[in-house]
Design a protein around this motif. Structure first.
Motif, PDB file in Angstrom:
ATOM      1  N   ARG A  35       0.830  -1.206   0.000  1.00 12.12           N
ATOM      2  CA  ARG A  35       0.000   0.000   0.000  1.00 12.12           C
ATOM      3  C   ARG A  35       0.869   1.263   0.000  1.00 12.12           C
ATOM      4  NH1 ARG A  35      -5.145  -1.812   2.071  1.00 12.12           N
ATOM      5  NH2 ARG A  35      -5.606  -3.584   0.719  1.00 12.12           N
TER       6      ARG A  35
ATOM      7  N   ASP B 277      -8.125   2.851   1.649  1.00 11.04           N
ATOM      8  CA  ASP B 277      -7.152   1.774   1.431  1.00 11.04           C
ATOM      9  C   ASP B 277      -6.292   2.008   0.192  1.00 11.04           C
ATOM     10  OD1 ASP B 277      -8.947   1.361  -0.602  1.00 11.04           O
ATOM     11  OD2 ASP B 277      -9.438  -0.711  -0.066  1.00 11.04           O
TER      12      ASP B 277
ATOM     13  N   THR C 115      -7.568   2.769  -2.841  1.00  8.91           N
ATOM     14  CA  THR C 115      -8.346   2.561  -4.068  1.00  8.91           C
ATOM     15  C   THR C 115      -8.577   3.909  -4.763  1.00  8.91           C
ATOM     16  OG1 THR C 115      -9.471   0.661  -3.088  1.00  8.91           O
ATOM     17  CG2 THR C 115     -10.509   1.683  -5.014  1.00  8.91           C
ATOM     18  N   ASP C 116      -8.373   3.926  -6.093  1.00  3.88           N
ATOM     19  CA  ASP C 116      -8.559   5.153  -6.888  1.00  3.88           C
ATOM     20  C   ASP C 116      -7.705   6.312  -6.372  1.00  3.88           C
ATOM     21  OD1 ASP C 116     -10.552   3.940  -8.513  1.00  3.88           O
ATOM     22  OD2 ASP C 116     -12.072   4.364  -6.986  1.00  3.88           O
TER      23      ASP C 116
ATOM     24  N   GLU D 106      -5.975  -0.009   5.769  1.00  2.00           N
ATOM     25  CA  GLU D 106      -7.318   0.267   5.253  1.00  2.00           C
ATOM     26  C   GLU D 106      -7.671   1.741   5.400  1.00  2.00           C
ATOM     27  OE1 GLU D 106      -8.907  -2.125   3.657  1.00  2.00           O
ATOM     28  OE2 GLU D 106      -7.182  -3.409   4.146  1.00  2.00           O
TER      29      GLU D 106
ATOM     30  N   SER E   7     -15.206   5.635  -1.278  1.00  2.00           N
ATOM     31  CA  SER E   7     -14.737   4.725  -2.325  1.00  2.00           C
ATOM     32  C   SER E   7     -14.678   5.374  -3.691  1.00  2.00           C
ATOM     33  CB  SER E   7     -15.645   3.486  -2.384  1.00  2.00           C
ATOM     34  OG  SER E   7     -16.990   3.863  -2.649  1.00  2.00           O
TER      35      SER E   7
END
Length: 264
Positions: free
Chosen positions: A180, A222, A224-225, A206, A253
């Protein structure tokens, strides 16, 4: 008469030998012999006359030409033909961590050329002892940062390096946090804001947080994008102004919502 006859025979044999030698000379040496002699002459010239007398280095920025040549292990006066290009390149890659690629070539009469491609540090991380190390986008450890030295790159927090050594690939204490953190570091680099982000905190993988200019804590979930979220972050911070301080939540998200909580 017998003696005279013997003398005449000896004379005829001598004439025959001379004729055979002249015929051999007319025919010349066979091809294999001439090839062998030519090869021997070339090898002798290479060994005796063609020795390393010059180094040419290109593509180097961080390291001087002398440092590159010294790291190769090749010295002036070495037999040019005896220079092992693969070994010389390997020595440079080991001794000079910022060298990402190097091509070694030779040119008569005595030149060894080094074509270098250097890399740059992308992110920093800490060892268990708290020593800060710089590494590139391929997780190659480049150097340890001296105490008190200025750091203009994001520092990974929440995961530590295991037994770091310059030139080696970085090994982290936790695989998920490592993944990450490196993904976030790459996105920050691609966005060109590595000088604005002082920390990437993956203590909770996360709920990754970024420290923007030591005044805004940015939550990106987390990861994402994250590319889109970073652009949205810049837009939101631009609207908030240069003096805004607080927490910017981009953990949704879709990455198209932002909630700012100012410091009271």
């Amino acid at each position: 008469q017998f003696a005279n006859h013997f003398v005449r025979l000896g004379g005829n044999q001598q004439v025959g030998q001379q004729e055979n030698m002249q015929a051999w000379q007319r025919r010349g040496l066979p091809m294999w012999a001439r090839t062998l002699i030519a090869v021997a002459v070339v090898l002798l010239l290479l060994l005796v006359f063609f020795r390393v007398d010059e180094f040419e280095v290109s593509g180097n920025v961080r390291y001087t030409s002398g440092e590159v040549a010294d790291a190769s292990g090749v010295t002036l006066g070495d037999v040019l033909m005896g220079v092992n290009k693969t070994q010389a390149a390997s020595r440079i890659l080991v001794k000079l961590p910022y060298v990402q690629q190097v091509v070694v070539s030779k040119a008569l009469p005595g030149t060894v050329r080094f074509t270098v491609k250097e890399c740059r540090a992308m992110v920093a991380a800490q060892s268990e002892a708290g020593v800060v190390w710089l590494m590139n986008d391929e997780k190659k450890l480049l150097e340890r940062l001296e105490d008190g030295a200025e750091l203009n790159l994001p520092l990974i927090q929440g995961v530590t390096l295991n037994l770091p050594l310059a030139g080696d690939p970085a090994s982290f204490s936790d695989g998920l946090r490592e993944e990450r953190a490196m993904e976030a570091a790459a996105s920050i680099w691609n966005a060109g804001i590595q000088g604005d982000i002082s920390a990437i905190d993956v203590t909770d993988p996360e709920e990754i947080t970024l420290n923007y200019r030591d005044r805004v804590e940015v939550h990106v979930g987390d990861g994402t994008d994250i590319d889109y979220k970073l652009q949205y972050m810049l837009t939101a911070l631009g609207q908030l102004g240069e003096n805004a301080m607080g927490m910017l939540d981009l953990s949704f998200s879709g990455g198209n919502q932002a909630v700012f909580h100012p410091v009271e």
